[in-house]
Write an enzyme that holds these catalytic residues in place. Structure first.
Site, mmCIF file in Angstrom:
data_model
loop_
_atom_site.group_PDB
_atom_site.id
_atom_site.type_symbol
_atom_site.label_atom_id
_atom_site.label_comp_id
_atom_site.label_asym_id
_atom_site.label_seq_id
_atom_site.Cartn_x
_atom_site.Cartn_y
_atom_site.Cartn_z
ATOM 1 N N ASP A 57 18.154 54.858 -17.798
ATOM 2 C CA ASP A 57 18.857 54.738 -16.515
ATOM 3 C C ASP A 57 18.300 53.566 -15.712
ATOM 4 O O ASP A 57 17.094 53.296 -15.749
ATOM 5 C CB ASP A 57 18.662 56.001 -15.666
ATOM 6 C CG ASP A 57 19.459 57.169 -16.201
ATOM 7 O OD1 ASP A 57 20.272 56.953 -17.114
ATOM 8 O OD2 ASP A 57 19.248 58.291 -15.705
ATOM 9 N N ASP A 63 13.562 54.741 -6.237
ATOM 10 C CA ASP A 63 13.046 55.639 -7.285
ATOM 11 C C ASP A 63 11.551 55.396 -7.448
ATOM 12 O O ASP A 63 10.763 56.333 -7.595
ATOM 13 C CB ASP A 63 13.713 55.343 -8.644
ATOM 14 C CG ASP A 63 15.150 55.827 -8.749
ATOM 15 O OD1 ASP A 63 15.411 56.978 -8.402
ATOM 16 O OD2 ASP A 63 16.002 55.034 -9.203
ATOM 17 N N GLU A 86 10.188 61.879 -14.174
ATOM 18 C CA GLU A 86 11.321 61.282 -14.884
ATOM 19 C C GLU A 86 11.176 59.758 -15.014
ATOM 20 O O GLU A 86 11.726 59.145 -15.917
ATOM 21 C CB GLU A 86 12.617 61.616 -14.131
ATOM 22 C CG GLU A 86 13.842 61.116 -14.842
ATOM 23 C CD GLU A 86 15.134 61.473 -14.131
ATOM 24 O OE1 GLU A 86 15.364 62.672 -13.905
ATOM 25 O OE2 GLU A 86 15.894 60.557 -13.812
ATOM 26 N N GLU A 87 10.414 59.162 -14.105
ATOM 27 C CA GLU A 87 10.319 57.698 -14.095
ATOM 28 C C GLU A 87 9.136 57.149 -14.877
ATOM 29 O O GLU A 87 8.877 55.953 -14.847
ATOM 30 C CB GLU A 87 10.249 57.183 -12.649
ATOM 31 C CG GLU A 87 11.405 57.603 -11.766
ATOM 32 C CD GLU A 87 12.775 57.179 -12.295
ATOM 33 O OE1 GLU A 87 12.843 56.374 -13.250
ATOM 34 O OE2 GLU A 87 13.783 57.668 -11.767
ATOM 35 N N ASP A 107 11.565 65.039 -10.725
ATOM 36 C CA ASP A 107 12.478 63.895 -10.677
ATOM 37 C C ASP A 107 12.357 63.355 -9.253
ATOM 38 O O ASP A 107 12.819 63.984 -8.302
ATOM 39 C CB ASP A 107 13.924 64.364 -10.957
ATOM 40 C CG ASP A 107 14.915 63.201 -10.855
ATOM 41 O OD1 ASP A 107 14.503 62.087 -10.489
ATOM 42 O OD2 ASP A 107 16.100 63.427 -11.133
ATOM 43 N N LEU A 109 13.692 60.932 -7.469
ATOM 44 C CA LEU A 109 14.897 60.666 -6.663
ATOM 45 C C LEU A 109 16.139 60.845 -7.529
ATOM 46 O O LEU A 109 16.596 59.911 -8.188
ATOM 47 C CB LEU A 109 14.830 59.253 -6.060
ATOM 48 C CG LEU A 109 15.588 59.078 -4.758
ATOM 49 C CD1 LEU A 109 15.213 60.114 -3.717
ATOM 50 C CD2 LEU A 109 15.361 57.694 -4.202
ATOM 51 N N ASP A 110 16.636 62.064 -7.511
ATOM 52 C CA ASP A 110 17.816 62.418 -8.294
ATOM 53 C C ASP A 110 19.062 61.817 -7.634
ATOM 54 O O ASP A 110 19.224 61.895 -6.421
ATOM 55 C CB ASP A 110 17.900 63.948 -8.308
ATOM 56 C CG ASP A 110 19.124 64.471 -9.007
ATOM 57 O OD1 ASP A 110 19.445 63.971 -10.097
ATOM 58 O OD2 ASP A 110 19.767 65.393 -8.471
ATOM 59 N N GLU A 268 15.240 68.070 -14.528
ATOM 60 C CA GLU A 268 16.444 68.439 -13.772
ATOM 61 C C GLU A 268 16.944 69.833 -14.169
ATOM 62 O O GLU A 268 17.071 70.731 -13.338
ATOM 63 C CB GLU A 268 17.564 67.409 -14.029
ATOM 64 C CG GLU A 268 17.187 66.011 -13.596
ATOM 65 C CD GLU A 268 18.215 64.959 -13.986
ATOM 66 O OE1 GLU A 268 18.709 64.264 -13.087
ATOM 67 O OE2 GLU A 268 18.526 64.811 -15.179
HETATM 68 O O1 F6P Z 1 20.214 62.303 -13.958
HETATM 69 C C1 F6P Z 1 20.803 61.485 -13.182
HETATM 70 C C2 F6P Z 1 22.100 61.817 -12.546
HETATM 71 O O2 F6P Z 1 22.214 60.874 -11.523
HETATM 72 C C3 F6P Z 1 22.290 63.226 -11.986
HETATM 73 O O3 F6P Z 1 21.715 63.459 -10.765
HETATM 74 C C4 F6P Z 1 23.774 63.284 -11.896
HETATM 75 O O4 F6P Z 1 24.269 64.582 -11.795
HETATM 76 C C5 F6P Z 1 24.200 62.569 -13.134
HETATM 77 O O5 F6P Z 1 23.163 61.658 -13.462
HETATM 78 C C6 F6P Z 1 25.469 61.829 -12.974
HETATM 79 O O6 F6P Z 1 25.888 61.419 -14.230
HETATM 80 P P1 F6P Z 1 27.304 60.742 -14.477
HETATM 81 O O7 F6P Z 1 27.163 59.336 -14.037
HETATM 82 O O8 F6P Z 1 27.510 60.895 -15.931
HETATM 83 O O9 F6P Z 1 28.312 61.483 -13.676
#
Ligand code: F6P
Length: 321
Positions: A57, A63, A86-87, A107, A109-110, A268
């Protein structure tokens, strides 16, 4: 409003001093992260960093700030033996790696993709008790654990208001940041209604990557008059799910060989699944309970199907028959 219990008062009355100390530390640290998020657009800490994380990502500067702030707090705490983010690729050790009773996964910064458009973001954490004997350094065995081993989990969500949501195994509590900088109880904890609102939450743009049965199931929701809501920050989507019910999914990508799920099991899916189940919902990977999946690696990814009991049962019936 000022008569509502503060987080410290609640923790003092409801859990052991050590766990209360750790939850309090996490809450204070995450409020600091929230402050950086709030003023982010005015600071240098904005935009993409140019790096990618262990699962590929894009990493935003915030983050990295959040990762550094939480890591510093955990490293310096006497309560933490080791932690994983996560980072960061590997296991991180606290200064108290031989004595700290707890191990934390987080995580920082989700949903950071939502930062540019001022959308909700969150910080998620899970807490295990160490299994390596005190007196020896912590190891991977302390964090590569199923969700059934958690002793606490939570998240702070930075949105219209800042809320800190957590559980130490009995109910899911919500505290809201007041205008004096204090976290105060928002009243009754979260309980997933069943039946809840007829809401489905999924990134429809990825429908071409799902198994035909999953596509067929989502078609039945559209035809059945469900409404769609999707934030794209997992904690915010699960927060809505715990308030209103419905179903939240990030299904397996059938087109990819290795990356069949996107969401991180340890950072997550496990902490949020733990909270959801304690709130009366059901957390699965589409086949098995998420809390029974033992991570093989820190950054393992999984598909996710979370929801009110009846909604997940209907998903299972449809996709298995
Ligand atoms: O894990 C990262 C994340 O940003 C989640 O918080 C989020 O629900 C998901 O990815 C979004 O994924 P997508 O871009 O496939 O919708």
């Amino acid at each position: 409003m000022r008569t509502r219990p503060t987080l410290s008062e609640h923790l003092e009355a409801s859990t052991s001093p050590a766990l209360a100390g750790l939850i309090g530390l996490l809450a204070r640290t995450l409020l600091g992260v929230g402050e950086v998020v709030r003023t982010g657009p005015l600071a240098v800490a904005r935009g993409r960093s140019g790096e990618t994380n262990p699962t590929g990502d894009v990493i935003h500067r915030l983050d990295l700030v959040a990762h550094a702030d939480v890591s510093r707090a955990l490293r310096e705490s006497q309560l933490v033996g080791c932690f994983a983010s996560e980072e960061e690729e590997g296991l991180l050790h606290g200064a108290s790696t031989t004595t700290g009773p707890y191990c934390v996964v987080f995580d920082p910064l989700d949903g950071s993709n939502n930062l540019d458009s001022n959308g909700p973001v969150a910080s998620i954490f899970g807490v295990f008790e160490r299994v390596t004997p005190a007196g020896t350094p912590c190891s991977m065995a302390d964090v590569l654990r199923p969700g059934t081993d958690l002793v606490a989990a939570g998240y702070a969500v930075f949105s219209a208001s800042t809320q800190f949501v957590f559980s130490t195994g009995d109910g899911v509590e919500v505290f809201t940041l007041d205008d004096m900088g204090e976290l105060r109880s928002s009243g009754a904890g979260l309980e997933v209604p069943d039946p809840g609102r007829r809401i489905f939450s999924v990134n429809d743009g990825r429908a071409h990557t799902w198994a035909p049965r999953v596509r067929g199931y989502v078609d039945t929701l559209r035809e059945g008059g469900y409404t769609a809501r999707y934030v794209g920050t997992m904690a915010a989507d699960v927060h809505r799910l715990m308030r209103h019910g419905g179903i939240y999914m990030h299904p397996a990508n059938e087109m990819a060989r290795a990356r069949r799920g996107k969401l991180r099991l340890l950072f997550e899916a496990i902490p949020l699944g733990y909270l959801l189940e304690l709130a009366g919902g059901v957390a699965t990977d589409g086949e098995s309970p998420i809390l029974q999946v033992r991570p093989g690696t820190l950054h393992q990814q999984v598909p996710v199907v979370f929801g009110s009991t009846g909604e997940v049962a209907r998903f299972m019936d449809f996709t298995r028959s």
